[in-house]
Design a protein around this motif. Structure first.
Motif, PDB file in Angstrom:
ATOM      1  N   ASP A  44      30.756  52.729  51.453  1.00 47.34           N
ATOM      2  CA  ASP A  44      31.946  52.001  51.896  1.00 47.34           C
ATOM      3  C   ASP A  44      31.625  51.064  53.058  1.00 47.34           C
ATOM      4  O   ASP A  44      32.185  51.152  54.149  1.00 47.34           O
ATOM      5  CB  ASP A  44      33.036  52.988  52.299  1.00 47.34           C
ATOM      6  CG  ASP A  44      34.415  52.328  52.315  1.00 47.34           C
ATOM      7  OD1 ASP A  44      34.516  51.186  51.830  1.00 47.34           O
ATOM      8  OD2 ASP A  44      35.360  52.948  52.821  1.00 47.34           O
ATOM      9  N   PRO A  50      29.319  46.197  44.707  1.00 46.92           N
ATOM     10  CA  PRO A  50      30.690  46.690  44.525  1.00 46.92           C
ATOM     11  C   PRO A  50      30.737  47.850  43.534  1.00 46.92           C
ATOM     12  O   PRO A  50      30.109  47.805  42.478  1.00 46.92           O
ATOM     13  CB  PRO A  50      31.432  45.464  43.987  1.00 46.92           C
ATOM     14  CG  PRO A  50      30.378  44.593  43.393  1.00 46.92           C
ATOM     15  CD  PRO A  50      29.136  44.842  44.165  1.00 46.92           C
ATOM     16  N   GLU A  51      31.483  48.882  43.889  1.00 48.26           N
ATOM     17  CA  GLU A  51      31.691  50.030  43.005  1.00 48.26           C
ATOM     18  C   GLU A  51      33.180  50.346  42.971  1.00 48.26           C
ATOM     19  O   GLU A  51      33.855  50.286  43.999  1.00 48.26           O
ATOM     20  CB  GLU A  51      30.904  51.254  43.490  1.00 48.26           C
ATOM     21  CG  GLU A  51      29.400  51.127  43.329  1.00 48.26           C
ATOM     22  CD  GLU A  51      28.691  52.438  43.607  1.00 48.26           C
ATOM     23  OE1 GLU A  51      29.388  53.445  43.869  1.00 48.26           O
ATOM     24  OE2 GLU A  51      27.445  52.458  43.587  1.00 48.26           O
ATOM     25  N   THR A  52      33.657  50.669  41.787  1.00 53.70           N
ATOM     26  CA  THR A  52      35.077  50.981  41.628  1.00 53.70           C
ATOM     27  C   THR A  52      35.258  52.469  41.377  1.00 53.70           C
ATOM     28  O   THR A  52      34.672  53.024  40.442  1.00 53.70           O
ATOM     29  CB  THR A  52      35.684  50.179  40.464  1.00 53.70           C
ATOM     30  OG1 THR A  52      35.499  48.782  40.710  1.00 53.70           O
ATOM     31  CG2 THR A  52      37.163  50.473  40.318  1.00 53.70           C
ATOM     32  N   GLU A  56      39.926  51.736  43.025  1.00 53.41           N
ATOM     33  CA  GLU A  56      39.672  51.036  44.284  1.00 53.41           C
ATOM     34  C   GLU A  56      38.204  50.614  44.342  1.00 53.41           C
ATOM     35  O   GLU A  56      37.308  51.396  44.042  1.00 53.41           O
ATOM     36  CB  GLU A  56      39.989  51.935  45.484  1.00 53.41           C
ATOM     37  CG  GLU A  56      41.474  52.248  45.619  1.00 53.41           C
ATOM     38  CD  GLU A  56      41.774  53.008  46.907  1.00 53.41           C
ATOM     39  OE1 GLU A  56      40.824  53.217  47.698  1.00 53.41           O
ATOM     40  OE2 GLU A  56      42.932  53.384  47.115  1.00 53.41           O
ATOM     41  N   THR A  57      37.987  49.360  44.727  1.00 55.27           N
ATOM     42  CA  THR A  57      36.631  48.814  44.800  1.00 55.27           C
ATOM     43  C   THR A  57      36.142  48.808  46.246  1.00 55.27           C
ATOM     44  O   THR A  57      36.847  48.364  47.151  1.00 55.27           O
ATOM     45  CB  THR A  57      36.589  47.385  44.235  1.00 55.27           C
ATOM     46  OG1 THR A  57      37.026  47.403  42.869  1.00 55.27           O
ATOM     47  CG2 THR A  57      35.175  46.825  44.289  1.00 55.27           C
ATOM     48  N   HIS A  58      34.959  49.328  46.455  1.00 60.41           N
ATOM     49  CA  HIS A  58      34.329  49.284  47.773  1.00 60.41           C
ATOM     50  C   HIS A  58      32.843  48.978  47.584  1.00 60.41           C
ATOM     51  O   HIS A  58      32.311  49.073  46.480  1.00 60.41           O
ATOM     52  CB  HIS A  58      34.507  50.602  48.523  1.00 60.41           C
ATOM     53  CG  HIS A  58      33.849  51.772  47.862  1.00 60.41           C
ATOM     54  ND1 HIS A  58      34.375  52.396  46.749  1.00 60.41           N
ATOM     55  CD2 HIS A  58      32.685  52.426  48.143  1.00 60.41           C
ATOM     56  CE1 HIS A  58      33.577  53.377  46.382  1.00 60.41           C
ATOM     57  NE2 HIS A  58      32.551  53.421  47.202  1.00 60.41           N
ATOM     58  N   ARG A  59      32.194  48.597  48.652  1.00 65.96           N
ATOM     59  CA  ARG A  59      30.789  48.223  48.576  1.00 65.96           C
ATOM     60  C   ARG A  59      29.897  49.358  49.070  1.00 65.96           C
ATOM     61  O   ARG A  59      30.232  50.037  50.049  1.00 65.96           O
ATOM     62  CB  ARG A  59      30.505  46.952  49.385  1.00 65.96           C
ATOM     63  CG  ARG A  59      31.195  45.712  48.804  1.00 65.96           C
ATOM     64  CD  ARG A  59      30.780  44.453  49.535  1.00 65.96           C
ATOM     65  NE  ARG A  59      31.399  43.270  48.943  1.00 65.96           N
ATOM     66  CZ  ARG A  59      30.909  42.596  47.913  1.00 65.96           C
ATOM     67  NH1 ARG A  59      29.776  43.000  47.361  1.00 65.96           N
ATOM     68  NH2 ARG A  59      31.524  41.527  47.437  1.00 65.96           N
ATOM     69  N   GLY A 187      29.831  38.303  40.752  1.00 65.84           N
ATOM     70  CA  GLY A 187      31.166  38.898  40.624  1.00 65.84           C
ATOM     71  C   GLY A 187      32.164  37.808  40.324  1.00 65.84           C
ATOM     72  O   GLY A 187      31.806  36.693  39.919  1.00 65.84           O
ATOM     73  N   GLU A 188      33.415  38.118  40.514  1.00 63.05           N
ATOM     74  CA  GLU A 188      34.453  37.115  40.287  1.00 63.05           C
ATOM     75  C   GLU A 188      34.307  36.010  41.318  1.00 63.05           C
ATOM     76  O   GLU A 188      34.225  36.256  42.521  1.00 63.05           O
ATOM     77  CB  GLU A 188      35.839  37.764  40.410  1.00 63.05           C
ATOM     78  CG  GLU A 188      36.971  36.829  40.056  1.00 63.05           C
ATOM     79  CD  GLU A 188      38.321  37.527  40.095  1.00 63.05           C
ATOM     80  OE1 GLU A 188      39.346  36.823  40.136  1.00 63.05           O
ATOM     81  OE2 GLU A 188      38.339  38.785  40.089  1.00 63.05           O
TER      82      GLU A 188
END
Length: 419
Positions: A44, A50-52, A56-59, A187-188
């Motif tokens: 986090d 990035p991981e979901t 919720e996505t956090h790094r 990513g996006e």
């Protein structure tokens, strides 16, 4: 000790050592190797992959992300420095008519592998096309350092083909950086973040580079420029670089490219001695001093990059391996030769004095060593898994281009020119 380190540095032995260690480790203990590579250093965090979880996505900062996305930015910055000087300086190697033939040959050296990649995919393994098509850019890469070293073995240090090879490799790097930025987002896309990157770089250029020189005018003592140099040094540029890197991460563009906008902002020399020129160590401009200071850290980064990317099990060899490998070994020489011939004769741009078509084809074989950059592109072209591992094998096997180049040089009776 200095001589030992110079050999290690010149021949990128740390990168090779890291890659060999990774191969051995991954084949003896694959679970242990992959656990090490994807080890979570900080959960986090504000930077990282990035991981979901539960929507919720956090790094998460992993070892792999640290080397590939953070520290490799230093490697690409050093490559960009050479490209920038070759373009901006009056005697730069990518200015004017003298660069035209290598630049046209570079187009062939990038288009040839892509065409070969897709031709083989559609003709031999059509069922794999949907899975492998995103790897088209992997064989466009040329590893500058290793191509340069092999080129010297084939042609000798004084052969005009060496300069042609370096011009081609530098231009190839510039094209590769653009391909990474445009075709391989992480990513996006959120391009508004790039305003922060360019804003930081423009601000540091204006305040710490342009403005002091403007205020000093013709004063030979350059009091304001001297004050900035002695009291601030590289600190403002390091801060701008950190901001630019973060902006690239948030923009969805590969953050390893995040230092590229900063390079033009840093005070540079009025002349360039060429890629790998030892004379650059005596330059006192900030850009060359930073490059000199980064040489040892970047070699260590390359060791970590090799260790965290080259760990592929030999069982992973498959269709992507051969597509990447033959894209390099066949597409690269043919593309360089055909476009180089077009530039030299139909377009009447000529080849450097002392260089002929046999040298041009042999040079194309030397440039087929993808290794470092090809490994990097493979790691972003495909998600972790069988296809990525197979493509990485092709990048690793491209080292075989060194043997091919030596044999071709001998068969075509390429004359070595020492000097």
């Amino acid at each position: 000790m200095y001589k030992v380190w110079k050999i290690i540095n010149n021949y990128s032995l740390l990168l090779i050592g890291g890659a060999i260690l990774a191969l051995v480790w991954a084949n003896l203990s694959p679970e242990g190797y992959h656990h090490f590579v994807h080890l979570a250093l900080i959960e986090d965090f504000f930077i990282g992959a990035p991981e979901t979880v539960n929507g919720e996505t956090h790094r998460v900062l992993t070892l792999h992300y640290l080397f590939n996305d953070v520290l490799m930015a230093l490697f690409f910055a050093m490559a960009a420095k050479e490209v920038w000087e070759a373009i901006i300086l009056e005697e730069g190697s990518l200015r004017g008519r003298k660069a035209a033939a290598p630049l046209i040959a570079t187009l062939g050296g990038m288009a040839g592998p892509v065409l070969m990649f897709f031709a083989l995919a559609f003709l031999i393994w059509p069922e794999t096309v949907p899975d492998v098509s995103n790897g088209w850019a992997i064989p466009t890469a040329t590893d500058i350092a290793f191509s340069y070293l092999v080129g010297r073995l084939v042609f000798g240090a004084g052969h005009p083909a060496i300069r042609f090879l370096l011009l081609l490799a530098i231009a190839d790097d510039a094209g590769g950086l653009m391909i990474l930025a445009v075709f391989y987002p992480t990513g996006e896309l959120a391009p508004q973040w790039l305003l922060l990157s360019f804003g930081a770089c423009i601000a540091v250029f204006l305040l710490c580079n342009w403005l002091p020189r403007r205020l000093d005018g013709t004063n030979p003592a350059s009091p304001r420029g001297t004050w900035v140099r002695e009291n601030l040094g590289s600190i403002p540029y390091l801060a701008a670089g950190a901001v630019s890197w973060y902006a690239f991460q948030e923009a969805g563009i590969h953050p390893a490219l995040g230092l590229l906008p900063l390079i033009p902002a840093i005070p540079h020399a009025d002349q360039a001695y060429g890629f790998f020129a030892e004379e650059e160590a005596d330059q006192h401009d900030l850009l060359n001093r930073l490059e000199h200071a980064l040489k040892v850290p970047v070699q260590i980064v390359l060791f970590g990059f090799g260790l965290t990317n080259a760990g592929v099990e030999f069982a992973a060899i498959g269709e992507p391996t051969w597509l990447v490998l033959f894209g390099l070994l066949l597409g690269k020489p043919l593309g360089i030769f055909l476009m180089g011939w077009l530039a030299a004769y139909p377009l009447r741009l000529g080849l450097p004095e002392g260089m002929n078509l046999r040298d041009l084809f042999t040079l194309g074989c030397v440039a087929a060593i993808g290794f470092t950059v090809a490994l990097f592109v493979a790691s972003v072209a495909f998600p972790a898994g069988e296809v990525q591992d197979a493509a990485k094998m092709g990048a690793l096997f491209s080292f075989g281009a060194a043997v091919v180049a030596l044999v071709v040089g001998r068969v075509l009776r390429v004359q070595k020119v020492e000097g």
